[in-house]
Design a protein around this motif. Structure first.
Motif, PDB file in Angstrom:
ATOM      1  N   ARG C  65      44.080  32.072 -62.689  1.00 15.17           N
ATOM      2  CA  ARG C  65      45.152  32.379 -61.723  1.00 15.17           C
ATOM      3  C   ARG C  65      46.198  33.314 -62.338  1.00 15.17           C
ATOM      4  O   ARG C  65      46.748  34.175 -61.637  1.00 15.17           O
ATOM      5  CB  ARG C  65      45.831  31.096 -61.241  1.00 15.17           C
ATOM      6  CG  ARG C  65      44.927  30.234 -60.346  1.00 15.17           C
ATOM      7  CD  ARG C  65      45.606  28.912 -59.981  1.00 15.17           C
ATOM      8  NE  ARG C  65      46.793  29.106 -59.167  1.00 15.17           N
ATOM      9  CZ  ARG C  65      46.759  29.337 -57.873  1.00 15.17           C
ATOM     10  NH1 ARG C  65      45.595  29.394 -57.245  1.00 15.17           N
ATOM     11  NH2 ARG C  65      47.861  29.512 -57.196  1.00 15.17           N
ATOM     12  N   ALA C  68      44.590  36.741 -62.336  1.00 13.74           N
ATOM     13  CA  ALA C  68      44.514  37.317 -60.989  1.00 13.74           C
ATOM     14  C   ALA C  68      45.894  37.666 -60.442  1.00 13.74           C
ATOM     15  O   ALA C  68      46.011  38.253 -59.369  1.00 13.74           O
ATOM     16  CB  ALA C  68      43.816  36.333 -60.047  1.00 13.74           C
ATOM     17  N   LEU C  70      48.146  35.510 -59.447  1.00 12.33           N
ATOM     18  CA  LEU C  70      48.635  34.569 -58.445  1.00 12.33           C
ATOM     19  C   LEU C  70      49.835  33.788 -58.947  1.00 12.33           C
ATOM     20  O   LEU C  70      50.633  33.294 -58.172  1.00 12.33           O
ATOM     21  CB  LEU C  70      47.514  33.598 -58.048  1.00 12.33           C
ATOM     22  CG  LEU C  70      46.332  34.243 -57.323  1.00 12.33           C
ATOM     23  CD1 LEU C  70      45.219  33.226 -57.104  1.00 12.33           C
ATOM     24  CD2 LEU C  70      46.783  34.822 -55.987  1.00 12.33           C
ATOM     25  N   GLU C  88      52.015  44.139 -56.223  1.00 16.32           N
ATOM     26  CA  GLU C  88      51.177  44.602 -55.124  1.00 16.32           C
ATOM     27  C   GLU C  88      50.566  45.977 -55.440  1.00 16.32           C
ATOM     28  O   GLU C  88      49.415  46.249 -55.101  1.00 16.32           O
ATOM     29  CB  GLU C  88      52.017  44.690 -53.844  1.00 16.32           C
ATOM     30  CG  GLU C  88      51.215  44.438 -52.579  1.00 16.32           C
ATOM     31  CD  GLU C  88      52.115  44.299 -51.367  1.00 16.32           C
ATOM     32  OE1 GLU C  88      51.960  45.094 -50.444  1.00 16.32           O
ATOM     33  OE2 GLU C  88      52.983  43.398 -51.359  1.00 16.32           O
ATOM     34  N   ARG C  91      47.423  45.634 -57.525  1.00 17.30           N
ATOM     35  CA  ARG C  91      46.267  45.164 -56.762  1.00 17.30           C
ATOM     36  C   ARG C  91      45.819  46.210 -55.749  1.00 17.30           C
ATOM     37  O   ARG C  91      44.689  46.224 -55.285  1.00 17.30           O
ATOM     38  CB  ARG C  91      46.612  43.850 -56.051  1.00 17.30           C
ATOM     39  CG  ARG C  91      46.794  42.682 -57.027  1.00 17.30           C
ATOM     40  CD  ARG C  91      46.664  41.382 -56.297  1.00 17.30           C
ATOM     41  NE  ARG C  91      47.658  41.263 -55.243  1.00 17.30           N
ATOM     42  CZ  ARG C  91      48.817  40.628 -55.386  1.00 17.30           C
ATOM     43  NH1 ARG C  91      49.098  40.040 -56.515  1.00 17.30           N
ATOM     44  NH2 ARG C  91      49.681  40.580 -54.398  1.00 17.30           N
ATOM     45  N   LEU C  96      40.485  43.760 -57.294  1.00 16.20           N
ATOM     46  CA  LEU C  96      40.311  42.560 -58.091  1.00 16.20           C
ATOM     47  C   LEU C  96      39.853  41.460 -57.149  1.00 16.20           C
ATOM     48  O   LEU C  96      40.423  41.287 -56.074  1.00 16.20           O
ATOM     49  CB  LEU C  96      41.670  42.224 -58.716  1.00 16.20           C
ATOM     50  CG  LEU C  96      41.848  41.007 -59.593  1.00 16.20           C
ATOM     51  CD1 LEU C  96      43.063  41.268 -60.514  1.00 16.20           C
ATOM     52  CD2 LEU C  96      42.126  39.768 -58.793  1.00 16.20           C
ATOM     53  N   LEU C  98      38.562  37.281 -56.795  1.00  8.49           N
ATOM     54  CA  LEU C  98      38.493  35.979 -57.448  1.00  8.49           C
ATOM     55  C   LEU C  98      37.612  35.064 -56.603  1.00  8.49           C
ATOM     56  O   LEU C  98      37.879  34.901 -55.407  1.00  8.49           O
ATOM     57  CB  LEU C  98      39.910  35.402 -57.585  1.00  8.49           C
ATOM     58  CG  LEU C  98      40.057  33.966 -58.079  1.00  8.49           C
ATOM     59  CD1 LEU C  98      39.372  33.766 -59.426  1.00  8.49           C
ATOM     60  CD2 LEU C  98      41.534  33.611 -58.199  1.00  8.49           C
ATOM     61  N   PHE C 100      36.979  31.559 -55.865  1.00  4.34           N
ATOM     62  CA  PHE C 100      37.675  30.301 -56.140  1.00  4.34           C
ATOM     63  C   PHE C 100      36.690  29.170 -56.373  1.00  4.34           C
ATOM     64  O   PHE C 100      35.590  29.139 -55.809  1.00  4.34           O
ATOM     65  CB  PHE C 100      38.613  29.960 -54.976  1.00  4.34           C
ATOM     66  CG  PHE C 100      39.817  30.839 -54.920  1.00  4.34           C
ATOM     67  CD1 PHE C 100      41.004  30.452 -55.503  1.00  4.34           C
ATOM     68  CD2 PHE C 100      39.757  32.078 -54.289  1.00  4.34           C
ATOM     69  CE1 PHE C 100      42.113  31.268 -55.449  1.00  4.34           C
ATOM     70  CE2 PHE C 100      40.859  32.898 -54.235  1.00  4.34           C
ATOM     71  CZ  PHE C 100      42.055  32.494 -54.817  1.00  4.34           C
ATOM     72  N   ALA C 104      37.652  28.604 -51.059  1.00  4.45           N
ATOM     73  CA  ALA C 104      38.828  29.179 -50.372  1.00  4.45           C
ATOM     74  C   ALA C 104      38.439  30.121 -49.255  1.00  4.45           C
ATOM     75  O   ALA C 104      39.059  31.159 -49.053  1.00  4.45           O
ATOM     76  CB  ALA C 104      39.755  29.878 -51.373  1.00  4.45           C
TER      77      ALA C 104
END
Ligand SMILES: Nc1ncnc2c1ncn2[C@@H]1O[C@H](COP(=O)(O)OP(=O)(O)O)[C@@H](O)[C@H]1O
Ligand SMILES: [Mg+2]
Lengths: 331, 250, 273
Positions: C65, C68, C70, C88, C91, C96, C98, C100, C104
């Motif tokens: 996380r 990533a 988050l 932002e 990204r 990218l 992820l 989960f 998710a």
């Protein structure tokens, strides 16, 4: 849930909303979508009382505009009135503030003014008058006043007619009398002669009138009649019902008023009355003798006592008698 | 002190969310489907309960007014009383309360669940802002649907009042007289006033419920807590805002 | 970095971009006073497959996380292609993805819409080309039958595969997997290994794979890191790892099931008493 179906429902729902907003708008603001051009008049008053922005301006009860603004101008108060430009306001028209309800609710009433007067231009000042508050208040007393008005209304309709065929009782009687005017005249002449005699103390009735003792007895009788009449008033309401019957031609009285045959009968009766009065004048018949013969004095006294007793009984009797009195009074 | 801090944090978070959502306004035309879906949820499915409640508010207003006014012969004013109070206050207020209970709770529950089950995180890694696709369509939908709900609430409430005015023995006013009084005292301006109020309420309820949902932390148990918080905060805000908005709009 | 010149190629459009590297520098993470990660540092080279192993609760998911973007580390920094992944803009520039641990998936969207959301929102391609991409990704993971189902109608393994497919549709330059094979059968696990290897070999996609699957780790990894209690205790190639004599590592990598273990004895006693 299908997406297109969902979209359709939302669309329908939204359009319904727009339509309802439109309906609300139309009903609440009398459909003035775009502020249409209006006529402005200035009305100056000593006191605007409860008048507020947005109150109605009415002419003969019809809304012709609204109060746009109230303001103080020097030592007086001014109301700026917006008037429908299609309605010309005569230059001699007078504006008054009228209270339309006990709680608030005022409006500006503008009278018609005179017929040929030029109309007021935009922005002109209109003549005003102040109104007594109490009058309008009194007219609002409500229940009792309204009932009274209603019963009086039907009364006067019965008597004066409501403009429909035949007219009311008064019109009928009027016609009856004018149709028979020559005969009535003659009757009147005879009656005059009779009253002349009575005045001079001639005959039984003359004695009756000129004798102080008899006078007292008569006075008592009249008092009785008065109290009876007071009671009769209580029964006016009942009479109203009967008058409605009369109007619709029901019952003997109704027939009498609305039926041609009854009218003819009445004419005949009047002719008879004339004949009777002729006879009376000449001393013919019992009543003639009563008038012309002093010997009958005593029996007349007895008769009057009887009348007195009858009146006593009358005051105790019910509505029917009272109606009788009312009807008698009308004829 | 802690509570004050929490309130300030909440306000800050809501304001931030508002500006972030508004910054994506340009994307709204491409979010037509989401917008329609939210319109459906916020408007269409809320209509029945709004209509039922408004009807009975109208009847109760007429009943109370009729009872109170019968003694001084002012029954003729029932129409104006129901008309004005429905349009200016009770229509917007009760619709907003229903919105908080029905739509606000659903929004908080949905977004809280998305947060707890990491759907929001997935959106973040995809660089799709939640404010853009979850919050903005809801804000737009509530702005469009609220006037529709309000006008229906008003009309149904007025009608409810007229039914009572007509059929309850101690009121006994004809629908004509009722609506004449209503029309005389209720102006379109009042209806507009109520709608503006309702727009503020609806917007705030949706925004706050979104924010509380998105800020849920922890496990599934927190979803329920978030829903409760969303509804309570919404109701408090409606009542507080009512005072200020009324004052501004008067 | 010597491999930074290698290019990632978009598997669908063929568009090229720089392969991205990851730099984890002194990262610690504390939740309400409990330190979950402590002072972790490592680099992942562009186009490399980095496998993270460790017992349950050692902080692998938390570390992913942070990478990533988050969450922000309590101490230390994470850089993806030299930039903060929580921004932002980063990204926006670096794709990218992820996968989960729990999938998710968007529960309110169908499988198809789950996969199509990213390309639609980022307006990459027409609806027809998006459909092609989505179906292709689903086919790779043998879940094309589930295309019109909703996540609640899927089994755990299917959810995981759909979630990997959703990551593939994003055409990522950096792919983070959180236990991608945990709910899958051996055949599917092998497929996942192939996917990861193919993405690396043909498209230079950088991968960080969190897994318990020792064989997966040792076959595909360029390097393996082992996390224990929030600390990175080893970092090396699979070969180095296989040759390790460290008893803690040996215990972790080659666990023995010992029926005579006193722990089990205790359980037995509790049962009878
Ligand atoms: N949001 C959080 N708040 C508090 N503690 C957390 C949170 N997320 C993870 N943890 C704790 O951090 C530790 C590592 O968790 P995790 O990274 O999920 O383990 P794993 O290595 O099995 O993926 C666990 O002890 C967990 O309880
Ligand atoms: Mg984990």
């Amino acid at each position: 849930m299908n997406t297109t179906q969902q979209t359709a429902r939302v669309g329908l729902f939204f359009l319904l909303g727009v339509a309802l907003v439109w309906v609300t708008f139309e009903t609440l603001s009398d459909g003035k979508i775009f502020a249409e051009r209006t006529h402005t008049l200035i009305a100056g008053f000593d006191d605007l009382k409860e008048l507020k922005n947005g109150d109605d301006v009415r002419q003969a009860g019809v809304k012709v505009g609204s109060v746009q603004l109230t303001r103080l101008a020097g030592r007086r108060a001014e109301a700026v009135l917006q008037i429908d430009p299609k309605v010309p306001i005569a230059s001699d028209a007078v504006a008054t503030i009228v209270m339309s309800g006990l709680i608030g609710g005022n409006y500006v009433a503008i009278d018609m003014g005179s017929n040929g007067a030029p109309s007021l231009p935009d922005g002109a000042e209109i003549r005003t008058a102040s109104t007594p508050d109490l009058n309008t208040l009194m007219s609002e007393i409500g229940g009792l006043g309204k009932q009274l008005q209603d019963s009086l209304g039907s009364f006067s309709k019965a008597i004066n007619g409501d403009g429909k065929a035949g007219g009311g009782i008064i019109q009928k009687l009027d016609k009856l009398v004018s149709d028979n005017s020559s005969r009535v005249d003659a009757t009147m002449a005879n009656l005059q002669e009779i009253t002349g005699k009575i005045n001079r103390g001639e005959g039984t009735l003359g004695k009756l009138v000129n004798d102080p003792k008899l006078h007292d007895e008569l006075l008592a009788a009249v008092t009785d009649i008065r109290s009876t009449a007071a009671q009769a008033k209580e029964f006016v309401a009942n009479a109203e019902g009967i008058m409605d019957q009369v109007k619709s031609g029901q019952g003997p009285l109704g027939t009498l008023v609305y039926d041609q045959k009854s009218a003819d009968d009445l004419k005949a009766s009047i002719a008879n009355i004339r004949a009777v009065s002729d006879k009376l004048a000449k001393g013919e018949g019992t009543l003639g003798k009563l008038i012309n013969d002093p010997g009958l004095y005593n029996s007349a006294q007895v008769t009057i006592k009887k009348v007195d007793r009858t009146l006593d009984g009358l005051s105790d009797s019910g509505p029917i008698t009272a109606v009788g009195i009312v009807v008698n009074a009308l004829f | 002190m802690k509570q004050i801090n929490a309130i300030l944090e909440g306000v800050g978070s809501v304001v931030q969310l508002l500006f972030r959502s508004l910054s994506y306004t340009g994307s709204l035309p491409r979010q037509g489907a989401r917008f329609i879906e939210q319109c459906y949820m916020i408007g269409y499915t809320t209509l029945p309960i709004v209509a039922i409640l408004s009807f009975f508010i109208g009847t109760v207003l007429a009943l109370e007014a009729g009872y109170a006014m019968q003694d001084f012969g002012a029954k003729e004013f029932i129409g104006s009383l129901v008309g004005l109070s429905m349009a200016r206050e009770l229509g917007p207020m009760m619709t907003a309360v229903l919105l908080a209970g029905r739509v606000g709770s659903a929004i908080t529950a949905e977004l809280a669940s998305m947060k707890v089950y990491q759907e929001i995180d997935a959106l973040t890694t995809m660089n799709i802002p939640a404010a853009k696709i979850l919050v903005l369509p809801r804000l737009a939908a509530v702005l469009v649907m609220m006037p529709v709900l309000i006008v229906i609430a008003n009309i149904v409430g007025w009608f409810g009042g007229s039914v009572v005015a007509r059929y309850v023995s101690y009121v006994g006013i004809s629908p004509q007289a009722y609506f004449a009084a209503l029309r005389h005292y209720t102006k379109f301006k009042d209806v507009m006033n109520g709608m503006e109020k309702a727009e503020v309420f609806g917007f705030v309820v949706v925004l706050v419920c979104c924010d509380i949902g998105l800020n849920t932390r922890g496990g599934p148990r927190e979803i329920g807590a978030a829903v409760t918080r969303g509804v309570v905060v919404s109701l408090i805000l409606i009542l507080v805002l009512d005072y200020f908005v009324t004052k501004i709009l008067l | 970095m010597e491999t930074s010149c290698s290019k990632t190629r978009n598997p669908f459009t063929g568009a090229e971009a720089n392969a991205v590297g990851v730099k984890v520098d002194g990262v610690s993470k504390t939740y309400a006073g409990t330190e979950v990660l402590s002072n972790i540092s490592f680099d992942v080279l562009p186009g490399e497959i980095f496998v993270l192993m460790g017992p349950s609760g050692s902080g692998k998911s938390v570390l992913l996380r942070q990478i990533a973007g988050l969450e922000l580390p309590t101490v230390g920094t994470v850089r993806v292609d030299g930039q903060d992944p929580s921004l932002e803009e980063t990204r926006d520039r670096v794709r990218l993805a992820l996968v989960f641990q729990a999938g998710a998936l968007f529960n309110s969207l169908s499988v198809y819409d789950n996969l199509a959301l990213y390309p639609r929102e980022h307006r990459s391609g027409t609806e027809a080309s998006i459909r092609e991409r989505v179906m292709h990704a689903l086919r790779i993971l043998s879940v094309e039958d589930a295309v019109s189902k909703f996540p609640s109608e899927l089994s755990g393994g299917m959810k995981k595969r759909v979630s990997i497919a959703r990551a593939l549709v994003m055409e990522p330059q950096l792919l983070l997997y959180d236990e991608p094979t945990s709910e899958l059968d051996p055949v599917m696990s092998a497929t996942i290994s192939e996917i990861i290897a193919t993405l690396k070999n043909e498209y230079s996609v950088t991968s960080i794979v969190v897994t318990h699957d020792r064989s997966l780790a040792l076959t595909i990894a360029n390097r393996v890191g082992i996390l224990m209690d929030g600390k990175l205790i080893t970092l090396g190639t699979p070969k180095e790892l296989a040759a390790t004599k460290d008893p803690a590592l040996v215990d972790f990598l080659y666990p023995k099931i010992d029926i005579q273990n006193p722990r089990f004895k205790k359980l037995e006693n509790q049962k009878t008493s």
